[in-house]
Write a protein that holds these residues in place. Structure first.
Motif, PDB file in Angstrom:
ATOM      1  N   CYS A 101       0.820  -1.232  -0.247  1.00  0.00           N
ATOM      2  CA  CYS A 101      -0.230   0.070  -0.295  1.00  0.00           C
ATOM      3  C   CYS A 101       0.899   1.216  -0.061  1.00  0.00           C
ATOM      4  CB  CYS A 101      -0.994  -0.193   1.322  1.00  0.00           C
ATOM      5  SG  CYS A 101      -2.159  -1.146   1.308  1.00  0.00           S
ATOM      6  N   TRP A 102       1.405   1.340   0.818  1.00  0.00           N
ATOM      7  CA  TRP A 102       2.562   2.809   0.953  1.00  0.00           C
ATOM      8  C   TRP A 102       3.483   3.036  -0.250  1.00  0.00           C
ATOM      9  CZ3 TRP A 102       7.844   3.845   0.625  1.00  0.00           C
ATOM     10  CH2 TRP A 102       8.419   4.671   0.676  1.00  0.00           C
ATOM     11  N   VAL A 103       4.224   1.874  -1.316  1.00  0.00           N
ATOM     12  CA  VAL A 103       4.532   2.047  -1.899  1.00  0.00           C
ATOM     13  C   VAL A 103       4.219   2.305  -3.440  1.00  0.00           C
ATOM     14  CG1 VAL A 103       4.887  -0.425  -3.236  1.00  0.00           C
ATOM     15  CG2 VAL A 103       6.919   0.992  -3.542  1.00  0.00           C
ATOM     16  N   PHE A 104       3.251   1.750  -3.194  1.00  0.00           N
ATOM     17  CA  PHE A 104       1.982   2.023  -4.676  1.00  0.00           C
ATOM     18  C   PHE A 104       1.202   3.274  -4.773  1.00  0.00           C
ATOM     19  CE2 PHE A 104      -2.892   2.531  -5.848  1.00  0.00           C
ATOM     20  CZ  PHE A 104      -2.647   2.174  -7.079  1.00  0.00           C
ATOM     21  N   SER A 105       0.796   4.204  -3.184  1.00  0.00           N
ATOM     22  CA  SER A 105       0.668   5.425  -3.057  1.00  0.00           C
ATOM     23  C   SER A 105       1.922   6.040  -3.522  1.00  0.00           C
ATOM     24  CB  SER A 105       0.588   5.292  -1.613  1.00  0.00           C
ATOM     25  OG  SER A 105       2.063   5.579  -1.005  1.00  0.00           O
ATOM     26  N   VAL A 106       3.086   6.277  -3.497  1.00  0.00           N
ATOM     27  CA  VAL A 106       4.484   6.704  -3.491  1.00  0.00           C
ATOM     28  C   VAL A 106       4.230   6.394  -5.684  1.00  0.00           C
ATOM     29  CG1 VAL A 106       7.244   6.510  -4.192  1.00  0.00           C
ATOM     30  CG2 VAL A 106       5.276   6.055  -1.964  1.00  0.00           C
ATOM     31  N   TYR A 107       4.217   5.459  -5.781  1.00  0.00           N
ATOM     32  CA  TYR A 107       4.192   5.076  -7.507  1.00  0.00           C
ATOM     33  C   TYR A 107       3.098   5.776  -8.105  1.00  0.00           C
ATOM     34  CZ  TYR A 107       7.826   1.356  -7.323  1.00  0.00           C
ATOM     35  OH  TYR A 107       9.050   0.497  -6.654  1.00  0.00           O
ATOM     36  N   LEU A 108       2.345   6.040  -7.340  1.00  0.00           N
ATOM     37  CA  LEU A 108       0.486   7.017  -7.656  1.00  0.00           C
ATOM     38  C   LEU A 108       0.941   8.111  -7.972  1.00  0.00           C
ATOM     39  CD1 LEU A 108      -1.700   6.104  -9.205  1.00  0.00           C
ATOM     40  CD2 LEU A 108      -3.072   6.157  -7.163  1.00  0.00           C
ATOM     41  N   GLU A 109       1.201   8.617  -7.078  1.00  0.00           N
ATOM     42  CA  GLU A 109       1.213   9.639  -6.034  1.00  0.00           C
ATOM     43  C   GLU A 109       2.526  10.816  -7.732  1.00  0.00           C
ATOM     44  OE1 GLU A 109       2.110  13.018  -3.255  1.00  0.00           O
ATOM     45  OE2 GLU A 109       3.156  11.410  -2.555  1.00  0.00           O
ATOM     46  N   THR A 110       3.489   9.778  -8.446  1.00  0.00           N
ATOM     47  CA  THR A 110       4.057  10.119  -9.548  1.00  0.00           C
ATOM     48  C   THR A 110       2.937  10.490 -10.899  1.00  0.00           C
ATOM     49  OG1 THR A 110       5.918   8.839  -8.015  1.00  0.00           O
ATOM     50  CG2 THR A 110       6.759   9.920 -10.402  1.00  0.00           C
ATOM     51  N   VAL A 111       3.212  10.159 -10.929  1.00  0.00           N
ATOM     52  CA  VAL A 111       1.719  10.288 -11.880  1.00  0.00           C
ATOM     53  C   VAL A 111       0.997  10.010 -12.407  1.00  0.00           C
ATOM     54  CG1 VAL A 111       2.890   8.125 -13.316  1.00  0.00           C
ATOM     55  CG2 VAL A 111       0.950   7.387 -12.452  1.00  0.00           C
ATOM     56  N   ALA A 112       0.083  10.930 -11.263  1.00  0.00           N
ATOM     57  CA  ALA A 112      -0.873  11.528 -10.680  1.00  0.00           C
ATOM     58  C   ALA A 112      -1.685  12.675 -10.953  1.00  0.00           C
ATOM     59  CB  ALA A 112      -1.291  11.514  -9.122  1.00  0.00           C
ATOM     60  N   LEU A 113      -0.061  13.795 -11.646  1.00  0.00           N
ATOM     61  CA  LEU A 113      -0.684  14.832 -11.877  1.00  0.00           C
ATOM     62  C   LEU A 113      -1.066  14.862 -13.830  1.00  0.00           C
ATOM     63  CD1 LEU A 113       1.589  17.464 -10.796  1.00  0.00           C
ATOM     64  CD2 LEU A 113      -0.935  17.520 -10.986  1.00  0.00           C
ATOM     65  N   PHE A 114      -0.406  13.486 -14.220  1.00  0.00           N
ATOM     66  CA  PHE A 114      -0.658  13.520 -15.916  1.00  0.00           C
ATOM     67  C   PHE A 114      -2.305  14.244 -16.600  1.00  0.00           C
ATOM     68  CE2 PHE A 114       2.983  10.397 -16.708  1.00  0.00           C
ATOM     69  CZ  PHE A 114       3.613  11.014 -17.789  1.00  0.00           C
ATOM     70  N   PRO A 115      -3.119  13.256 -15.320  1.00  0.00           N
ATOM     71  CA  PRO A 115      -4.225  13.764 -16.375  1.00  0.00           C
ATOM     72  C   PRO A 115      -4.983  15.519 -16.484  1.00  0.00           C
ATOM     73  CG  PRO A 115      -4.991  11.904 -14.646  1.00  0.00           C
ATOM     74  CD  PRO A 115      -3.064  12.390 -14.777  1.00  0.00           C
ATOM     75  N   GLN A 116      -4.233  15.513 -15.202  1.00  0.00           N
ATOM     76  CA  GLN A 116      -4.001  17.126 -14.814  1.00  0.00           C
ATOM     77  C   GLN A 116      -3.491  18.186 -15.743  1.00  0.00           C
ATOM     78  OE1 GLN A 116      -6.138  19.258 -11.671  1.00  0.00           O
ATOM     79  NE2 GLN A 116      -5.899  20.635 -13.728  1.00  0.00           N
ATOM     80  N   LEU A 117      -2.309  17.608 -16.361  1.00  0.00           N
ATOM     81  CA  LEU A 117      -1.541  17.893 -17.679  1.00  0.00           C
ATOM     82  C   LEU A 117      -2.306  18.281 -19.102  1.00  0.00           C
ATOM     83  CD1 LEU A 117       2.199  17.227 -15.693  1.00  0.00           C
ATOM     84  CD2 LEU A 117       0.698  19.061 -15.409  1.00  0.00           C
ATOM     85  N   ILE A 118      -2.325  17.024 -19.131  1.00  0.00           N
ATOM     86  CA  ILE A 118      -2.997  17.249 -20.139  1.00  0.00           C
ATOM     87  C   ILE A 118      -4.322  17.762 -20.063  1.00  0.00           C
ATOM     88  CG2 ILE A 118      -4.522  14.950 -21.830  1.00  0.00           C
ATOM     89  CD1 ILE A 118      -2.655  13.200 -20.444  1.00  0.00           C
ATOM     90  N   MET A 119      -4.789  18.001 -19.150  1.00  0.00           N
ATOM     91  CA  MET A 119      -6.634  18.342 -19.317  1.00  0.00           C
ATOM     92  C   MET A 119      -5.652  19.935 -19.855  1.00  0.00           C
ATOM     93  SD  MET A 119      -9.423  18.523 -16.612  1.00  0.00           S
ATOM     94  CE  MET A 119     -10.733  20.106 -16.616  1.00  0.00           C
TER      95      MET A 119
END
Length: 204
Positions: A101-119
């Motif tokens: 759970c911890w490392v998944f949250s780290v990885y997901l946070e790394t790419v979480a801004l992708f949708p916002q930047l595309i938008m």
């Protein structure tokens, strides 16, 4: 441009996973005292509360990305979490889910801004040539603040490079800063000039 619902959903998922790890185990909580542990946990819970509140009030914008992209990013992060994860609860065989759970949250946070930047990029393309004051909205400030927070996070955690599990956070912070680097540069140029943000983004 408004806040991306898909990015907020990514943050909601990663914060739930982070709560699962930090509320049940202390290995993932920075600090050496009980007070520091409690403060960090309260901050994570508060972040989740803010994100859920935003999700309840924000509707998908006209330039929102498809949910399939987010599901794909999440699946990739989950696969990476299964393949590359720290062992921070060495003496607790039933606590491996905390590592995942911890490392998944780290990885997901790394790419979480992708949708916002595309938008934002789509909005900039449609706004080019118009006199839209895109810097008046909160979105550019939110993206810039999140990116700068990752730069500060990188500087902080880099002092703990000798600790193996800290390297996950260090690399993730560096990657996220690089992903949004172009936007922050455009934001800085727009703030220093009389051009609006869509024009600056399309000129890069």
């Amino acid at each position: 441009a408004s806040l991306s619902v898909q990015t907020l959903r990514c943050y909601a998922v990663l914060l739930v996973c982070r709560c699962v790890s930090v509320l049940n185990f202390e290995a993932y909580v920075p600090g050496d005292t009980t007070v520091e542990h409690r403060v960090y946990r309260m901050v994570v819970i508060a972040e989740l509360g803010v994100v859920l509140m935003l999700l309840a009030h924000i509707k998908p914008g006209s330039h929102e990305v498809d949910s399939k992209l987010v599901l794909g990013l999440g699946a990739c992060c989950a696969l990476m979490a299964c393949m590359f994860h720290p062992s921070m609860n060495l003496f607790m065989d039933d606590a491996k889910y905390g590592d995942y759970c911890w490392v998944f949250s780290v990885y997901l946070e790394t790419v979480a801004l992708f949708p916002q930047l595309i938008m934002v990029s789509r909005g900039a393309a449609s706004d080019q040539g118009l006199s839209s004051a895109s810097l008046e909205g909160p979105t550019p400030h939110v993206i810039t603040c999140l990116t700068l927070s990752k730069v500060l996070e990188f500087l902080f955690w880099s002092t703990f490079w000798h600790i193996p599990w800290c390297r996950y956070v260090i690399v993730a912070s560096l990657v996220q800063s690089a992903i949004a680097g172009d936007f922050v540069y455009a934001y800085y140029k727009a703030m220093r000039s009389d051009k609006d943000l869509p024009t600056v983004i399309m000129s890069l």
